[in-house]
Design a protein around this motif. Structure first.
Motif, PDB file in Angstrom:
ATOM      1  N   GLU A  93       4.047   1.413  -1.017  1.00  0.00           N
ATOM      2  CA  GLU A  93       4.707   1.395  -1.973  1.00  0.00           C
ATOM      3  C   GLU A  93       3.370   2.318  -3.170  1.00  0.00           C
ATOM      4  O   GLU A  93       4.244   2.466  -4.449  1.00  0.00           O
ATOM      5  CB  GLU A  93       5.488   0.232  -2.190  1.00  0.00           C
ATOM      6  CG  GLU A  93       6.370  -0.102  -3.616  1.00  0.00           C
ATOM      7  CD  GLU A  93       7.227  -1.468  -3.318  1.00  0.00           C
ATOM      8  OE1 GLU A  93       7.793  -1.353  -2.607  1.00  0.00           O
ATOM      9  OE2 GLU A  93       6.440  -1.897  -3.863  1.00  0.00           O
ATOM     10  N   ARG A  94       2.131   1.717  -3.103  1.00  0.00           N
ATOM     11  CA  ARG A  94       1.560   1.998  -4.127  1.00  0.00           C
ATOM     12  C   ARG A  94       1.451   3.129  -4.200  1.00  0.00           C
ATOM     13  O   ARG A  94       1.337   4.202  -4.801  1.00  0.00           O
ATOM     14  CB  ARG A  94       0.821   1.964  -4.280  1.00  0.00           C
ATOM     15  CG  ARG A  94      -0.819   1.487  -5.612  1.00  0.00           C
ATOM     16  CD  ARG A  94      -1.971   0.900  -5.389  1.00  0.00           C
ATOM     17  NE  ARG A  94      -1.127  -0.908  -5.649  1.00  0.00           N
ATOM     18  CZ  ARG A  94      -2.146  -1.553  -5.329  1.00  0.00           C
ATOM     19  NH1 ARG A  94      -2.994  -2.153  -5.496  1.00  0.00           N
ATOM     20  NH2 ARG A  94      -1.268  -2.745  -5.483  1.00  0.00           N
ATOM     21  N   SER A  95       1.322   3.949  -3.614  1.00  0.00           N
ATOM     22  CA  SER A  95       1.080   5.470  -2.587  1.00  0.00           C
ATOM     23  C   SER A  95       2.278   6.314  -2.819  1.00  0.00           C
ATOM     24  O   SER A  95       2.158   7.390  -3.279  1.00  0.00           O
ATOM     25  CB  SER A  95       1.179   5.258  -0.806  1.00  0.00           C
ATOM     26  OG  SER A  95       0.853   6.750  -0.882  1.00  0.00           O
ATOM     27  N   ALA A 125      -0.941  12.193  -4.945  1.00  0.00           N
ATOM     28  CA  ALA A 125      -0.703  11.232  -5.416  1.00  0.00           C
ATOM     29  C   ALA A 125      -2.168  10.491  -5.668  1.00  0.00           C
ATOM     30  O   ALA A 125      -2.428   9.812  -6.455  1.00  0.00           O
ATOM     31  CB  ALA A 125      -0.820  10.009  -4.005  1.00  0.00           C
ATOM     32  N   ASN A 147       0.820  -1.077  -0.200  1.00  0.00           N
ATOM     33  CA  ASN A 147      -0.490  -0.181   0.538  1.00  0.00           C
ATOM     34  C   ASN A 147       0.457   1.112  -0.362  1.00  0.00           C
ATOM     35  O   ASN A 147       0.860   2.237  -0.622  1.00  0.00           O
ATOM     36  CB  ASN A 147      -1.139   0.229   1.137  1.00  0.00           C
ATOM     37  CG  ASN A 147      -2.265  -0.869   0.791  1.00  0.00           C
ATOM     38  OD1 ASN A 147      -2.285  -0.638  -0.121  1.00  0.00           O
ATOM     39  ND2 ASN A 147      -2.576  -1.108   1.886  1.00  0.00           N
ATOM     40  N   LEU A 205      -4.146  -7.587  -3.445  1.00  0.00           N
ATOM     41  CA  LEU A 205      -3.356  -7.993  -2.183  1.00  0.00           C
ATOM     42  C   LEU A 205      -3.581  -8.716  -2.152  1.00  0.00           C
ATOM     43  O   LEU A 205      -2.560 -10.011  -1.669  1.00  0.00           O
ATOM     44  CB  LEU A 205      -3.747  -6.339  -1.323  1.00  0.00           C
ATOM     45  CG  LEU A 205      -3.061  -5.884  -1.653  1.00  0.00           C
ATOM     46  CD1 LEU A 205      -3.536  -4.043  -0.285  1.00  0.00           C
ATOM     47  CD2 LEU A 205      -0.803  -5.331  -2.234  1.00  0.00           C
ATOM     48  N   ARG A 208       7.599   6.711 -17.657  1.00  0.00           N
ATOM     49  CA  ARG A 208       7.799   6.488 -16.265  1.00  0.00           C
ATOM     50  C   ARG A 208       8.945   5.563 -16.028  1.00  0.00           C
ATOM     51  O   ARG A 208       9.700   5.582 -16.477  1.00  0.00           O
ATOM     52  CB  ARG A 208       6.802   5.670 -16.270  1.00  0.00           C
ATOM     53  CG  ARG A 208       5.640   6.326 -15.836  1.00  0.00           C
ATOM     54  CD  ARG A 208       4.148   5.112 -14.876  1.00  0.00           C
ATOM     55  NE  ARG A 208       5.333   4.743 -14.203  1.00  0.00           N
ATOM     56  CZ  ARG A 208       4.358   3.443 -13.098  1.00  0.00           C
ATOM     57  NH1 ARG A 208       2.968   3.444 -13.149  1.00  0.00           N
ATOM     58  NH2 ARG A 208       4.581   2.526 -12.065  1.00  0.00           N
ATOM     59  N   SER A 211       4.650   5.269  -5.404  1.00  0.00           N
ATOM     60  CA  SER A 211       4.625   5.444  -6.854  1.00  0.00           C
ATOM     61  C   SER A 211       3.871   6.171  -7.474  1.00  0.00           C
ATOM     62  O   SER A 211       3.616   6.962  -8.342  1.00  0.00           O
ATOM     63  CB  SER A 211       4.592   3.765  -7.160  1.00  0.00           C
ATOM     64  OG  SER A 211       5.468   2.775  -7.118  1.00  0.00           O
ATOM     65  N   ARG A 240      -5.085  11.355  -5.062  1.00  0.00           N
ATOM     66  CA  ARG A 240      -6.170  10.631  -4.282  1.00  0.00           C
ATOM     67  C   ARG A 240      -6.960  11.814  -3.706  1.00  0.00           C
ATOM     68  O   ARG A 240      -7.633  11.783  -3.035  1.00  0.00           O
ATOM     69  CB  ARG A 240      -5.490   9.889  -3.246  1.00  0.00           C
ATOM     70  CG  ARG A 240      -4.550   8.691  -3.518  1.00  0.00           C
ATOM     71  CD  ARG A 240      -4.001   7.646  -2.374  1.00  0.00           C
ATOM     72  NE  ARG A 240      -4.249   7.054  -2.761  1.00  0.00           N
ATOM     73  CZ  ARG A 240      -2.794   6.285  -4.185  1.00  0.00           C
ATOM     74  NH1 ARG A 240      -2.339   7.266  -4.697  1.00  0.00           N
ATOM     75  NH2 ARG A 240      -2.472   4.811  -4.326  1.00  0.00           N
ATOM     76  N   LEU A 279      -5.961   3.729   0.641  1.00  0.00           N
ATOM     77  CA  LEU A 279      -4.793   2.988   0.067  1.00  0.00           C
ATOM     78  C   LEU A 279      -5.004   1.853  -1.287  1.00  0.00           C
ATOM     79  O   LEU A 279      -4.922   0.770  -1.888  1.00  0.00           O
ATOM     80  CB  LEU A 279      -3.845   3.696  -0.222  1.00  0.00           C
ATOM     81  CG  LEU A 279      -3.282   4.244   0.646  1.00  0.00           C
ATOM     82  CD1 LEU A 279      -2.038   5.017   0.054  1.00  0.00           C
ATOM     83  CD2 LEU A 279      -4.123   5.981  -0.685  1.00  0.00           C
ATOM     84  N   SER A 297       8.259   2.302 -10.672  1.00  0.00           N
ATOM     85  CA  SER A 297       7.526   2.473  -9.608  1.00  0.00           C
ATOM     86  C   SER A 297       9.018   2.001  -8.292  1.00  0.00           C
ATOM     87  O   SER A 297       9.865   1.941  -8.699  1.00  0.00           O
ATOM     88  CB  SER A 297       6.676   1.334  -9.087  1.00  0.00           C
ATOM     89  OG  SER A 297       7.005   0.074  -9.228  1.00  0.00           O
ATOM     90  N   ALA A 298       8.283   3.329  -7.127  1.00  0.00           N
ATOM     91  CA  ALA A 298       8.981   3.597  -5.839  1.00  0.00           C
ATOM     92  C   ALA A 298       9.101   2.086  -5.168  1.00  0.00           C
ATOM     93  O   ALA A 298       8.397   1.245  -5.076  1.00  0.00           O
ATOM     94  CB  ALA A 298       8.426   4.278  -4.494  1.00  0.00           C
ATOM     95  N   THR A 299      10.769   1.680  -4.675  1.00  0.00           N
ATOM     96  CA  THR A 299      10.178   0.451  -3.918  1.00  0.00           C
ATOM     97  C   THR A 299      10.332   0.640  -2.216  1.00  0.00           C
ATOM     98  O   THR A 299      11.216   1.606  -1.876  1.00  0.00           O
ATOM     99  CB  THR A 299      11.449  -0.614  -4.197  1.00  0.00           C
ATOM    100  OG1 THR A 299      12.820   0.579  -4.326  1.00  0.00           O
ATOM    101  CG2 THR A 299      11.707  -0.809  -5.845  1.00  0.00           C
ATOM    102  N   VAL A 300      10.073   0.197  -2.006  1.00  0.00           N
ATOM    103  CA  VAL A 300      10.030   0.696  -0.028  1.00  0.00           C
ATOM    104  C   VAL A 300      10.392  -0.772   0.784  1.00  0.00           C
ATOM    105  O   VAL A 300       9.834  -2.382   0.078  1.00  0.00           O
ATOM    106  CB  VAL A 300       8.186   0.530   0.422  1.00  0.00           C
ATOM    107  CG1 VAL A 300       8.011   0.730   1.924  1.00  0.00           C
ATOM    108  CG2 VAL A 300       7.592   1.442  -0.484  1.00  0.00           C
ATOM    109  N   ARG A 343      13.871   5.514  -5.906  1.00  0.00           N
ATOM    110  CA  ARG A 343      13.130   5.823  -6.916  1.00  0.00           C
ATOM    111  C   ARG A 343      13.718   6.479  -7.524  1.00  0.00           C
ATOM    112  O   ARG A 343      14.340   7.596  -7.421  1.00  0.00           O
ATOM    113  CB  ARG A 343      11.348   6.759  -7.030  1.00  0.00           C
ATOM    114  CG  ARG A 343      10.627   7.380  -7.773  1.00  0.00           C
ATOM    115  CD  ARG A 343      10.151   5.894  -9.108  1.00  0.00           C
ATOM    116  NE  ARG A 343       9.039   6.107  -9.001  1.00  0.00           N
ATOM    117  CZ  ARG A 343       9.056   7.057 -10.597  1.00  0.00           C
ATOM    118  NH1 ARG A 343      10.012   7.454 -11.196  1.00  0.00           N
ATOM    119  NH2 ARG A 343       7.802   7.358 -10.992  1.00  0.00           N
TER     120      ARG A 343
END
Lengths: 117, 167
Positions: free
Chosen positions: A89-91, B48, A87, B158, B5, A93, B50, B152, B8-11, B23
């Motif tokens: 990470e998606r936010s 984002a 979640n 998921l 692009r 991204s 949202r 989110l 994507s971000a990595t966490v 990123r």
């Protein structure tokens, strides 16, 4: 920062690199402690200590098989972390995708400024 | 306009008190830094998609304050604020961050995180890393809660990914 040895939740349990390594190994299937000792290159008491933390939060299950104790991953206990990380990470991204748009404009503006000069 | 692009971000969770966000951007770091520190630009990406950012205040100097507020599409107001601790233009920003929806009983001091944003450029591309250092389990849990609250979740996707393991 010092960490209380008794603190045990799923986030804490997987934050320790060695414990993550154990989970990675167990993701490939059930293993006896000896295998984990060999793969991790740690002494058995240390491996056992990590396994105990993982068991406390339910991240691994254990069963006896003759003289061996076999450990296996319990993905269900890790789902809250996985969900949260995905979640989060998606936010980020989505946030950074918007930032890409802003950066593209800044780049074009800069090129425009250069050609004016 | 088509936008490339960069991925994507990595966490990751390097320790139980840290969250690391990484990123890469297809732009020089001066521009990433500019977009990161200019209120009118921050307002265009931080939401984002949202909701809408209603406040982006940035007093970019050591000891200066910042505050971001957005109203999500489903009507929640989400606010964060903090103070700048270290600023190296185009390279590094260290700042504190407090989520304004902290649960009752968690002091702002306990709930604050220290965030280090690092901008590294190679071949005209910039890698941005944000290391979020929480000061207590309470603040880490507050971050986790804030992520949950902004709605989110994409439960089906998921569930499928998470069914078996963390991998």
């Amino acid at each position: 920062m010092a960490r209380a040895a008794t603190t045990a939740d799923a986030f804490n349990a997987v934050a320790e690199p060695r414990r993550r390594q154990i989970l990675d190994v167990l993701a490939g299937g059930e293993r006896p402690v000896n295998d984990l000792v060999r793969v991790l290159g740690l002494a058995q008491p240390q491996v056992s200590k990590h396994l105990r933390v993982l068991r406390e939060v339910g991240a691994v299950d254990v069963r006896g098989d003759g003289r061996q104790r076999l450990y296996r991953l319990n993905g269900h206990a890790l789902k809250p972390i996985h969900d949260w990380v995905k979640n989060y990470e998606r936010s980020w991204s989505d946030r950074f995708d918007q930032l890409d748009v802003v950066l593209e404009e800044l780049k074009q503006k800069e090129e425009g400024d250069d050609s004016d000069a | 306009m088509t936008v490339t692009r960069s991925g994507s971000a990595t966490v990751t969770l390097p320790t139980d008190e840290q969250i690391l966000i990484t990123r890469e951007f297809d732009a020089p770091r001066e521009l990433v830094y500019e977009a990161f520190t200019t209120p009118d630009l921050v307002k265009r990406w931080w939401h984002a998609n949202r909701g809408e950012m209603t406040i982006a205040e940035i007093d970019l100097r050591v000891g200066g304050k910042w505050r971001y507020v957005m109203v999500t599409d489903d009507g929640f107001e989400v606010g964060f604020h903090g103070e700048y601790r270290e600023i190296v233009p185009n390279e590094r920003i260290v700042s504190t961050e407090v989520y304004e929806g902290l649960p009752e009983g968690v002091s702002q001091e306990d709930g604050a995180t220290v965030n280090t944003a690092t901008f590294t450029e190679a071949d005209g591309r910039t890698t941005l890393t944000i290391l979020v250092q929480t000061t207590s389990k309470a603040s880490r849990d507050a971050i986790i809660d804030s992520g949950m609250e902004t709605g989110l979740q994409d439960a089906l996707d998921l569930l499928e990914q998470a069914a078996l393991s963390l991998r």
